[in-house]
Design an enzyme around this catalytic site. Structure first.
Site, PDB file in Angstrom:
ATOM      1  N   CYS A 115       0.893  -1.284  -0.041  1.00 48.53           N
ATOM      2  CA  CYS A 115      -0.067   0.069   0.030  1.00 48.53           C
ATOM      3  C   CYS A 115       0.689   1.252  -0.027  1.00 48.53           C
ATOM      4  O   CYS A 115       2.056   1.136  -0.213  1.00 48.53           O
ATOM      5  CB  CYS A 115      -0.909  -0.125   1.214  1.00 48.53           C
ATOM      6  SG  CYS A 115      -0.328  -0.046   2.974  1.00 48.53           S
ATOM      7  N   ARG A 125      -3.510  -0.545   5.282  1.00 52.96           N
ATOM      8  CA  ARG A 125      -4.157  -1.710   4.548  1.00 52.96           C
ATOM      9  C   ARG A 125      -2.996  -2.982   4.333  1.00 52.96           C
ATOM     10  O   ARG A 125      -3.586  -4.043   4.401  1.00 52.96           O
ATOM     11  CB  ARG A 125      -4.325  -1.015   3.057  1.00 52.96           C
ATOM     12  CG  ARG A 125      -5.503   0.073   3.254  1.00 52.96           C
ATOM     13  CD  ARG A 125      -5.649   0.714   2.103  1.00 52.96           C
ATOM     14  NE  ARG A 125      -4.539   1.697   1.697  1.00 52.96           N
ATOM     15  CZ  ARG A 125      -4.312   2.367   0.570  1.00 52.96           C
ATOM     16  NH1 ARG A 125      -5.286   2.348  -0.410  1.00 52.96           N
ATOM     17  NH2 ARG A 125      -3.213   2.951   0.540  1.00 52.96           N
ATOM     18  N   ASP A 171      -8.191   3.873   1.033  1.00 55.87           N
ATOM     19  CA  ASP A 171      -7.224   4.257   2.061  1.00 55.87           C
ATOM     20  C   ASP A 171      -7.957   4.785   3.063  1.00 55.87           C
ATOM     21  O   ASP A 171      -8.648   5.857   3.050  1.00 55.87           O
ATOM     22  CB  ASP A 171      -6.654   5.528   1.485  1.00 55.87           C
ATOM     23  CG  ASP A 171      -5.390   5.702   2.378  1.00 55.87           C
ATOM     24  OD1 ASP A 171      -5.309   5.474   3.744  1.00 55.87           O
ATOM     25  OD2 ASP A 171      -4.330   6.635   1.726  1.00 55.87           O
TER      26      ASP A 171
HETATM   27  P1  4NP Z   1      -1.878   2.734   4.029  1.00 55.43           P
HETATM   28  O1  4NP Z   1      -2.525   4.231   4.543  1.00 55.43           O
HETATM   29  O2  4NP Z   1      -1.305   3.011   2.678  1.00 55.43           O
HETATM   30  O3  4NP Z   1      -2.902   2.029   3.994  1.00 55.43           O
HETATM   31  O4  4NP Z   1      -0.628   2.329   5.028  1.00 55.43           O
HETATM   32  C1  4NP Z   1      -1.690   5.338   4.730  1.00 55.43           C
HETATM   33  C2  4NP Z   1      -1.078   5.632   5.598  1.00 55.43           C
HETATM   34  C3  4NP Z   1      -0.181   6.833   5.718  1.00 55.43           C
HETATM   35  C4  4NP Z   1      -0.232   7.711   4.919  1.00 55.43           C
HETATM   36  C5  4NP Z   1      -1.204   7.696   3.879  1.00 55.43           C
HETATM   37  C6  4NP Z   1      -1.869   6.326   3.783  1.00 55.43           C
HETATM   38  N1  4NP Z   1       0.361   9.123   4.899  1.00 55.43           N
HETATM   39  O5  4NP Z   1      -0.035   9.755   4.101  1.00 55.43           O
HETATM   40  O6  4NP Z   1       1.221   9.278   5.878  1.00 55.43           O
END
Ligand code: 4NP
Length: 164
Positions: free
Chosen positions: A12, A18, A130
């Site tokens: 991800c 995710r 997300d």
């Molecule tokens: P992930 O969610 O891709 O599902 O781990 C996110 C975690 C952090 C960020 C964006 C999405 N961020 O912008 O820091």
């Protein structure tokens, strides 16, 4: 012939919501089905902001409450050597998918990269949304969606393309 486990990498953006959820849910299903050692799971993020961090607290709280699962893991960034190291790379959304393919400079590994939702049996979503900037319902939705996709993936691993 020496025994070789089938290796899955879930990817991800941050590797704190995710993809660690997918990794932990898949490990749970692998254990439930007695397939420990036959399928190995890891996860990674396309970004580096959260490298070294544990899964997001909101994600782990939702998983504990909804699935009674204690998520484990530490975030790391996707690296080009992952193309060779893994048999199948599962992108949570289309942006992750194209970002992964962009790192395959010789265009050798496209066949190993799939969208996680390709394996959904019940949900019709094409991407795992997300949940990072949303409320708690987003985390619960991601868990339901990933349970569906991981179950479909395991079924596929057991029945057709990949002998495990
Ligand atoms: P992930 O969610 O891709 O599902 O781990 C996110 C975690 C952090 C960020 C964006 C999405 N961020 O912008 O820091």
């Amino acid at each position: 012939m020496p025994y070789k486990p089938y290796k899955l990498l879930f990817v991800c953006l941050g590797n704190i919501c995710r993809s660690p959820a997918a990794e932990n849910i898949m490990n749970h299903l692998i254990e439930q089905n007695g397939l420990q050692g036959k399928v190995l799971c890891d996860s990674a993020g396309m970004g580096s902001w959260h490298v070294g961090h544990p899964p997001d607290r909101r994600m782990t709280a939702a998983a504990l409450k909804k699935l009674n699962l204690q998520f484990k893991g530490t975030a790391r960034q996707f690296q080009p050597s992952d193309f060779e190291a893994f048999d199948l790379i599962l992108a949570m959304d289309k942006e992750n998918y194209y970002d992964i393919l962009r790192l395959d400079q010789q265009r050798q590994y496209g066949h190993k990269v799939k969208l996680m939702c390709d394996y959904c049996r019940t949900f019709s979503d094409r991407e795992v949304p997300d949940p990072y900037y949303g409320g708690p319902e987003g985390f619960n939705y991601v868990l339901d969606l990933l349970l569906d996709a991981c179950s479909g993936l395991l079924e596929e691993l057991q029945t057709q393309q990949w002998p495990i």
